[in-house]
Design an enzyme around this catalytic site. Structure first.
Site, short mmCIF file in Angstrom:
data_model
loop_
_atom_site.label_atom_id
_atom_site.label_comp_id
_atom_site.label_asym_id
_atom_site.label_seq_id
_atom_site.Cartn_x
_atom_site.Cartn_y
_atom_site.Cartn_z
N HIS A 63 0.84 -1.21 0.00
CA HIS A 63 0.00 0.00 0.00
C HIS A 63 0.88 1.26 0.00
O HIS A 63 0.60 2.22 -0.72
CB HIS A 63 -0.93 -0.01 1.21
CG HIS A 63 -1.54 1.31 1.55
ND1 HIS A 63 -2.42 1.96 0.72
CD2 HIS A 63 -1.39 2.12 2.64
CE1 HIS A 63 -2.79 3.11 1.28
NE2 HIS A 63 -2.17 3.22 2.44
N HIS A 87 4.10 6.92 5.07
CA HIS A 87 2.96 7.67 5.59
C HIS A 87 2.17 6.97 6.70
O HIS A 87 1.49 7.63 7.47
CB HIS A 87 2.03 8.12 4.45
CG HIS A 87 1.08 7.05 3.98
ND1 HIS A 87 1.39 6.20 2.95
CD2 HIS A 87 -0.16 6.69 4.40
CE1 HIS A 87 0.37 5.38 2.74
NE2 HIS A 87 -0.58 5.65 3.61
N GLU A 91 1.34 5.91 12.51
CA GLU A 91 0.02 5.46 12.92
C GLU A 91 0.01 3.96 13.26
O GLU A 91 -0.57 3.56 14.25
CB GLU A 91 -1.00 5.75 11.79
CG GLU A 91 -2.41 5.32 12.06
CD GLU A 91 -3.10 6.17 13.13
OE1 GLU A 91 -2.50 7.19 13.55
OE2 GLU A 91 -4.21 5.80 13.57
N ASP A 92 0.66 3.16 12.44
CA ASP A 92 0.47 1.70 12.55
C ASP A 92 1.66 0.93 13.12
O ASP A 92 1.57 -0.28 13.26
CB ASP A 92 0.14 1.12 11.17
CG ASP A 92 -1.20 1.64 10.66
OD1 ASP A 92 -2.03 2.03 11.50
OD2 ASP A 92 -1.40 1.67 9.43
N ASP A 154 -2.96 8.46 -0.83
CA ASP A 154 -3.29 7.37 0.09
C ASP A 154 -4.74 6.93 -0.13
O ASP A 154 -5.05 5.76 -0.29
CB ASP A 154 -3.08 7.90 1.52
CG ASP A 154 -3.62 6.98 2.60
OD1 ASP A 154 -3.33 5.76 2.53
OD2 ASP A 154 -4.32 7.48 3.51
N ASP A 274 -23.77 15.02 -25.02
CA ASP A 274 -22.32 15.05 -25.22
C ASP A 274 -21.57 14.12 -24.28
O ASP A 274 -21.16 14.50 -23.20
CB ASP A 274 -21.77 16.47 -25.16
CG ASP A 274 -22.27 17.24 -23.96
OD1 ASP A 274 -23.21 16.76 -23.31
OD2 ASP A 274 -21.69 18.30 -23.65
#
Ligand code: MN
Length: 747
Positions: A63, A87, A91-92, A154, A274
């Protein structure tokens, strides 16, 4: 586009292979990026995310590589690519800001932290105005535009792999994408990202609608392809004949734009004429208009469909000329004509400035921190003349330096002045919340009242009916004028009894210094002229004013002392008369300007046009403030008017608010309006009318409206002499059975 809703995947991705492809792409681009540094970031991410898996079964780091790949497509700088790879590590994983800063420098670490903060923002779908605030909050939190761009990358990859998520998550993420990220991409001029995000979201938000359009398009493809090929060839041929260097391309419009047209214009697909858009990209602006002339010569233009965004760019920088013409088979189609410069800006928006404007050798935006976003500023300056206000505001991130955006527990975004505290927050919700506040917590933790709120904080206020009310210290802690006004008002109104006692004591003390007692001055002959002088109706009002600090005890005592002195002398000698005359002049000078209009004195202005605002209809006795309108004189608002409190913070109006006061002698009546909230019942309006009649109230209008929940609101517009009279009327109306609340307008 393949819509694979089954969460199974046969080929698990190999992250190393994926990264090698990314490396090849960077090499092929010929941009002077440090592969070593980018690889090092990949390795750090791979190690940090080791063992973690995506819902698809792929290693998590795939990812990160894919998000980085999107930032390469966007053309972002090296720091952005490095930050995109990293990134999710804060956080993880256990990786910290410091870890990143040590290896890749503080700017990269700051970007990653910025992305992390945005990831943590809780999101619930809200009405438009709230969404706009939320988008602003994200921009304000980002501080660096690259944070938003990486967040868009992301989200793009997460939307591309949404098939593996649960249906609930698919829906909520798609909604968020449609409401937050696609509009952000649009605002930043990134058409390509916007289209992709919209189409991916639509796929989950209305799978049937999406399928209907794609199926329909698929069935039309053979005809459309033939049609597009023919027109494309014809335009190319003509350009060649005219010696104009230009690229001609054609595409089917993106699904969501067709979808929106179908729904907004209630058409089925055959009614949308169109579906294809041709694009001619040329070298110069004069060529754009030359090509336009050629197209109109080749095909018949549809009237009213010509748009010139070259002379008037869209707020997000978009430039092109658009025209719709009718082809040989009678099929209409759109042609967009632009230069290469305009094309890059249209496709990549703000990111185009890394990709195309900075040139080689200065790929990263490193030279001089102050100049970091000089181009953003230049860009924005050129925007100011067009209708770019909103874009201007949302893009220039340091424009938000004077604002802070926080969440209420319900997820509403509340916009406060920078430096605001829980007290400001409480009063911005409602003055009752402020007055009854007994504690505050931010992000679940109890904080002190002087805590400085940060963007994205979730603020909760604890209240209690038995709260003692605001403390005087709060006046120093609160940052917003409206909170301070409300606190002062509370002291003035709610604490009247206390103020009277306090004021009386203060005056008594002060008189003592002058060898007088209260008994010496309460006599009508002494007190009456003093009350008149300060425009008080009763002695208690004088005490109350001293109590809350509206009038100093010293000033009142001095006046009273003089009055006593005057009264105690049977005859006036010449000197007294001179003194008296001097004092009168002094008094008049103090009351400058002398000319009141409609009972209003405007500081520094004589005889100006006065208008009472309709939103809060002030009456004598109300604290008031004036607003210098354009061409309509001064409009008078109450200080607690919500309109005033909202607008007083607006820097655009700075200098237009002006001090005003009520004149001491007022003979006019003033139109004002109240709302009586009650349980609905028979005879309610009659009771209201009876009381008003018994009070001889000058009613101009009375309208009642019942609501399905069994309540009724009666609006009374009436004329009163002053606040005392109005309050008396309200107090009598409040005795009517079933009445729950009576509020003035503007509250
Ligand atoms: Mn991510």
């Amino acid at each position: 586009m393949e819509n694979n809703l089954s969460p199974k995947k046969e080929n698990i991705l190999d992250p190393d292979e994926l990264f090698n492809e990314l490396e090849q792409k960077i090499i092929a681009s010929g941009r002077p990026l440090s592969l070593e540094r980018i690889r090092s970031a990949y390795e750090m991410a791979k190690e940090a995310h080791a063992g973690q898996k995506r819902k698809s079964g792929d290693p998590y780091v795939t990812h990160c590589v894919s998000a980085a790949d999107i930032t390469v497509d966007m053309g972002l700088d090296e720091d952005s690519i490095v930050a995109a790879l990293l990134h999710d590590v804060i956080e993880d994983t256990n990786t910290t800001h410091d870890d990143i800063a040590k290896r890749f420098g503080t700017p990269v670490a700051d970007i990653v932290e910025g992305v992390t903060k945005l990831t943590r923002v809780q999101y619930t779908s809200k009405e438009d105005e709230q969404m706009e605030n939320l988008r602003k909050m994200l921009m304000a939190m980002a501080q660096d535009i690259r944070v938003i761009l990486i967040k868009i990358a992301d989200r793009t990859h997460n939307m591309r792999t949404m098939a593996y998520q649960s249906p609930e998550k698919q829906r909520s993420k798609s909604l968020e994408t449609m409401e937050i990220y696609a509009p952000l991409a649009h605002r930043l001029g990134m058409q390509r990202s916007k289209w992709e995000l919209e189409d991916l979201s639509l796929q989950y938000l209305d799978p049937h609608g999406y399928k209907e359009i794609t199926d329909n398009l698929a069935s039309k493809m053979p005809i459309l392809n033939e049609f597009m090929g023919k027109i494309e060839a014809a335009i190319k041929q003509r350009l060649k004949e005219e010696n104009i260097n230009g690229a001609v391309t054609c595409r089917i419009k993106h699904v969501y734009s067709i979808y929106r047209k179908m729904y907004s214009q209630k058409l089925d697909m055959s009614g949308i004429f169109d579906l294809c858009a041709f694009r001619v990209i040329v070298d110069t602006i004069p060529d754009c208009y030359n090509v336009l002339g050629l197209i109109h010569d080749m095909y018949k233009p549809v009237p009213g469909r010509f748009k010139d965004y070259i002379s008037t760019p869209k707020p997000n920088m978009y430039q092109s000329v658009h025209t719709t013409v009718i082809g040989t088979e009678g099929i209409p189609f759109e042609v967009q004509i632009r230069t290469w410069d305009m094309h890059h800006t249209a496709e990549y928006g703000i990111a185009a400035h890394w990709k195309y404007k900075l040139g080689s050798g200065s790929d990263s935006v490193r030279e001089g921190d102050e100049d970091k976003f000089a181009w953003v500023r230049r860009l924005l300056e050129s925007q100011q003349e067009s209708d770019g206000q909103e874009f201007f505001r949302s893009l220039k991130i340091d424009m938000f330096a004077d604002e802070v955006f926080v969440f209420s527990p319900k997820g509403d975004v509340i916009n406060l002045p920078a430096g605001a505290t829980p007290i400001d927050f409480a009063y911005s919700i409602h003055s009752h919340v402020g007055h009854h506040m007994v504690g505050a917590s931010v992000n679940g933790r109890i904080v002190t009242y002087d805590y400085t709120l940060q963007n994205g904080d979730v603020v909760e206020i604890r209240t209690s009916k038995s709260a003692p009310g605001p403390s005087r210290d709060w006046l120093n802690i609160a940052k917003s004028g409206s909170a301070r006004t409300k606190i002062k008002q509370w002291y003035k109104k709610e604490r009247r009894e206390e103020n009277i006692i306090r004021g009386r004591e203060m005056l008594e003390d002060e008189l003592k210094h002058n060898n007088l007692s209260l008994d010496d001055v309460v006599d009508e002959s002494i007190m009456a002229p003093i009350l008149r002088h300060f425009s008080f109706a009763a002695v208690d009002d004088l005490y109350a004013a001293i109590g809350y600090g509206g009038l100093t005890a010293n000033r009142a005592a001095t006046r009273l002392k003089d009055e006593v002195a005057r009264n105690s002398r049977p005859s006036k000698n010449a000197l007294d008369k001179v003194n008296e005359a001097a004092e009168r002049r002094e008094q008049q000078a103090a009351r400058r300007p002398v000319n009141a209009v409609h009972g209003i004195l405007v500081e520094g202005l004589d005889n100006c046009l006065i208008k009472f605002s309709r939103c809060c209809t002030p009456v004598p006795g109300d604290d008031i403030i004036g607003f210098i309108t354009r061409g309509q004189g001064v409009s008078i608002h109450r200080c607690d008017c919500t309109n005033y409190m909202k607008n007083s913070q607006n820097p655009e109006n700075a200098g237009r608010w002006i001090n005003v006061s009520w004149a001491s002698q007022i003979s006019e009546s003033y139109l004002t309006s109240i709302y009586i909230h009650a349980k609905d019942r028979n005879g309610l309006v009659l009771d209201v009318a009876t009381i008003l009649n018994s009070l001889n109230a000058k009613v101009r209008n009375l309208a009642a409206h019942g609501y399905p929940d069994g309540t009724a609101i009666t609006n009374v517009t009436l004329e009163v002499k002053n606040l005392t009279e109005l309050k008396y009327i309200i107090s009598r109306l409040a005795t009517i059975g079933g009445v729950t609340d009576i509020v003035r307008n503007g509250e």
